[in-house]
Design a protein around this motif. Structure first.
Motif, mmCIF file in Angstrom:
data_model
loop_
_atom_site.group_PDB
_atom_site.id
_atom_site.type_symbol
_atom_site.label_atom_id
_atom_site.label_comp_id
_atom_site.label_asym_id
_atom_site.label_seq_id
_atom_site.Cartn_x
_atom_site.Cartn_y
_atom_site.Cartn_z
ATOM 1 N N LYS A 69 20.247 75.488 33.552
ATOM 2 C CA LYS A 69 19.788 74.122 33.283
ATOM 3 C C LYS A 69 20.255 73.137 34.350
ATOM 4 O O LYS A 69 19.520 72.214 34.708
ATOM 5 C CB LYS A 69 20.232 73.662 31.893
ATOM 6 N N LYS A 70 21.465 73.334 34.870
ATOM 7 C CA LYS A 70 21.956 72.403 35.890
ATOM 8 C C LYS A 70 21.282 72.625 37.241
ATOM 9 O O LYS A 70 21.340 71.762 38.107
ATOM 10 C CB LYS A 70 23.481 72.486 36.010
ATOM 11 N N GLU A 71 20.593 73.765 37.397
ATOM 12 C CA GLU A 71 19.867 74.060 38.632
ATOM 13 C C GLU A 71 18.372 73.784 38.510
ATOM 14 O O GLU A 71 17.637 73.873 39.490
ATOM 15 C CB GLU A 71 20.074 75.530 39.017
ATOM 16 N N SER A 72 17.919 73.439 37.316
ATOM 17 C CA SER A 72 16.487 73.243 37.054
ATOM 18 C C SER A 72 15.970 71.999 37.766
ATOM 19 O O SER A 72 16.588 70.950 37.719
ATOM 20 C CB SER A 72 16.253 73.122 35.551
ATOM 21 N N PHE A 73 14.797 72.131 38.411
ATOM 22 C CA PHE A 73 14.182 70.973 39.042
ATOM 23 C C PHE A 73 12.945 70.496 38.274
ATOM 24 O O PHE A 73 12.374 69.456 38.598
ATOM 25 C CB PHE A 73 13.825 71.255 40.510
ATOM 26 N N LYS A 74 12.540 71.242 37.245
ATOM 27 C CA LYS A 74 11.387 70.839 36.441
ATOM 28 C C LYS A 74 11.499 71.467 35.064
ATOM 29 O O LYS A 74 11.833 72.637 34.933
ATOM 30 C CB LYS A 74 10.087 71.288 37.108
ATOM 31 N N GLU A 75 11.214 70.671 34.028
ATOM 32 C CA GLU A 75 11.252 71.151 32.648
ATOM 33 C C GLU A 75 9.924 70.785 31.992
ATOM 34 O O GLU A 75 9.477 69.638 32.089
ATOM 35 C CB GLU A 75 12.418 70.492 31.910
ATOM 36 N N THR A 76 9.296 71.772 31.344
ATOM 37 C CA THR A 76 7.977 71.562 30.741
ATOM 38 C C THR A 76 7.931 72.174 29.349
ATOM 39 O O THR A 76 8.330 73.323 29.156
ATOM 40 C CB THR A 76 6.872 72.217 31.605
ATOM 41 N N THR A 95 10.455 75.820 25.994
ATOM 42 C CA THR A 95 10.613 74.925 27.135
ATOM 43 C C THR A 95 10.806 75.797 28.362
ATOM 44 O O THR A 95 11.597 76.748 28.337
ATOM 45 C CB THR A 95 11.834 73.997 26.959
ATOM 46 N N ARG A 96 10.057 75.480 29.413
ATOM 47 C CA ARG A 96 10.166 76.224 30.668
ATOM 48 C C ARG A 96 10.917 75.379 31.684
ATOM 49 O O ARG A 96 10.585 74.225 31.924
ATOM 50 C CB ARG A 96 8.786 76.586 31.209
ATOM 51 N N ASN A 97 11.944 75.982 32.277
ATOM 52 C CA ASN A 97 12.684 75.364 33.373
ATOM 53 C C ASN A 97 12.370 76.123 34.647
ATOM 54 O O ASN A 97 12.432 77.356 34.664
ATOM 55 C CB ASN A 97 14.196 75.420 33.111
ATOM 56 N N ASN A 98 12.036 75.386 35.704
ATOM 57 C CA ASN A 98 11.818 76.014 37.007
ATOM 58 C C ASN A 98 13.106 75.881 37.810
ATOM 59 O O ASN A 98 13.651 74.783 37.939
ATOM 60 C CB ASN A 98 10.670 75.341 37.740
ATOM 61 N N VAL A 99 13.563 77.026 38.335
ATOM 62 C CA VAL A 99 14.830 77.073 39.050
ATOM 63 C C VAL A 99 14.625 77.811 40.371
ATOM 64 O O VAL A 99 14.176 78.961 40.394
ATOM 65 C CB VAL A 99 15.914 77.800 38.214
ATOM 66 N N LYS A 100 14.961 77.154 41.466
ATOM 67 C CA LYS A 100 14.827 77.745 42.804
ATOM 68 C C LYS A 100 15.999 78.687 43.056
ATOM 69 O O LYS A 100 17.141 78.387 42.728
ATOM 70 C CB LYS A 100 14.817 76.624 43.841
ATOM 71 N N SER A 101 15.691 79.847 43.645
ATOM 72 C CA SER A 101 16.721 80.810 44.055
ATOM 73 C C SER A 101 16.247 81.439 45.355
ATOM 74 O O SER A 101 15.332 82.271 45.348
ATOM 75 C CB SER A 101 16.929 81.880 42.980
ATOM 76 N N GLY A 102 16.844 81.011 46.465
ATOM 77 C CA GLY A 102 16.368 81.486 47.766
ATOM 78 C C GLY A 102 14.937 81.031 47.976
ATOM 79 O O GLY A 102 14.605 79.872 47.792
ATOM 80 N N GLU A 103 14.065 81.983 48.333
ATOM 81 C CA GLU A 103 12.652 81.682 48.583
ATOM 82 C C GLU A 103 11.800 81.710 47.318
ATOM 83 O O GLU A 103 10.603 81.448 47.378
ATOM 84 C CB GLU A 103 12.085 82.688 49.597
ATOM 85 N N HIS A 104 12.388 82.056 46.187
ATOM 86 C CA HIS A 104 11.635 82.236 44.951
ATOM 87 C C HIS A 104 11.974 81.155 43.919
ATOM 88 O O HIS A 104 13.021 80.529 43.991
ATOM 89 C CB HIS A 104 11.926 83.618 44.355
ATOM 90 N N THR A 105 11.072 81.010 42.955
ATOM 91 C CA THR A 105 11.302 80.120 41.826
ATOM 92 C C THR A 105 11.269 80.942 40.552
ATOM 93 O O THR A 105 10.289 81.641 40.284
ATOM 94 C CB THR A 105 10.238 79.010 41.764
ATOM 95 N N PHE A 106 12.331 80.871 39.786
ATOM 96 C CA PHE A 106 12.386 81.524 38.479
ATOM 97 C C PHE A 106 11.832 80.564 37.438
ATOM 98 O O PHE A 106 12.116 79.358 37.482
ATOM 99 C CB PHE A 106 13.829 81.884 38.107
ATOM 100 N N GLU A 107 11.038 81.102 36.517
ATOM 101 C CA GLU A 107 10.593 80.358 35.347
ATOM 102 C C GLU A 107 11.440 80.843 34.184
ATOM 103 O O GLU A 107 11.371 82.012 33.804
ATOM 104 C CB GLU A 107 9.112 80.613 35.080
#
Length: 156
Positions: A17-24, A90-102
């Motif tokens: 959650k602290k790394e999330s850049f978008k919540e939907t 609720t979906r949080n988008n989290v960047k990790s390297g070149e990828h984004t985890f949902e």
């Protein structure tokens, strides 16, 4: 034919959650849950979608996916005629390297379940695993949203 290639993991804690850049907010139901052609109706934020997914390959990593945006009004109407049950998350988008985890945090009958997915360009593509990522559950049918609707996490 559009191919979806993704891997799915359980999430160990809420550090994501602290790394999330978008919540939907997402609410979804299914017009069809047969594995050969799952048809999902989704309201994601302020948009509606219809998605058709085919049966996965042996590993569960790849499968056909077709998706189109529809109006929220149409999605709401289609949810009314969907199979019994609803997925609320609720979906949080989290960047990790070149990828984004949902990262999906489920509510209702699936409360307590948190699952992360990462889409890949190929089945053997490398990616950086965040420290909050847990056991891999790619291909385990019970974690498919269409199955969580039929046999919710609370019943396991």
């Amino acid at each position: 034919m559009a191919q979806e290639i993704e891997r799915k993991f359980l999430v160990k804690n809420d550090d994501f959650k602290k790394e999330s850049f978008k919540e939907t907010k997402i609410v979804q139901g299914f017009l069809s849950t047969v594995p050969e052609r799952t048809v999902r109706i989704r309201i994601k934020g302020d948009k509606g979608f219809i998605t058709v997914k085919g049966i996965g390959n042996k590993s569960g990593t790849s499968r056909y996916e077709w998706e189109r945006e529809i109006s929220v009004e149409d999605a709401t109407d289609l949810l009314k005629i969907s199979e019994p049950g609803v997925i609320d998350k609720t979906r949080n988008n989290v960047k990790s390297g070149e990828h984004t985890f949902e990262v999906d945090e489920f509510y209702g009958e699936n409360d307590g379940l948190i699952v992360a997915e990462v889409e890949l360009g190929s089945e053997n593509e490398n990616f950086i695993k965040p420290n909050w990522l847990g056991e891999e559950v790619t291909g385990q049918v019970k974690y498919y949203n269409s199955m969580l609707m039929k046999n919710p996490y609370k019943n396991w």
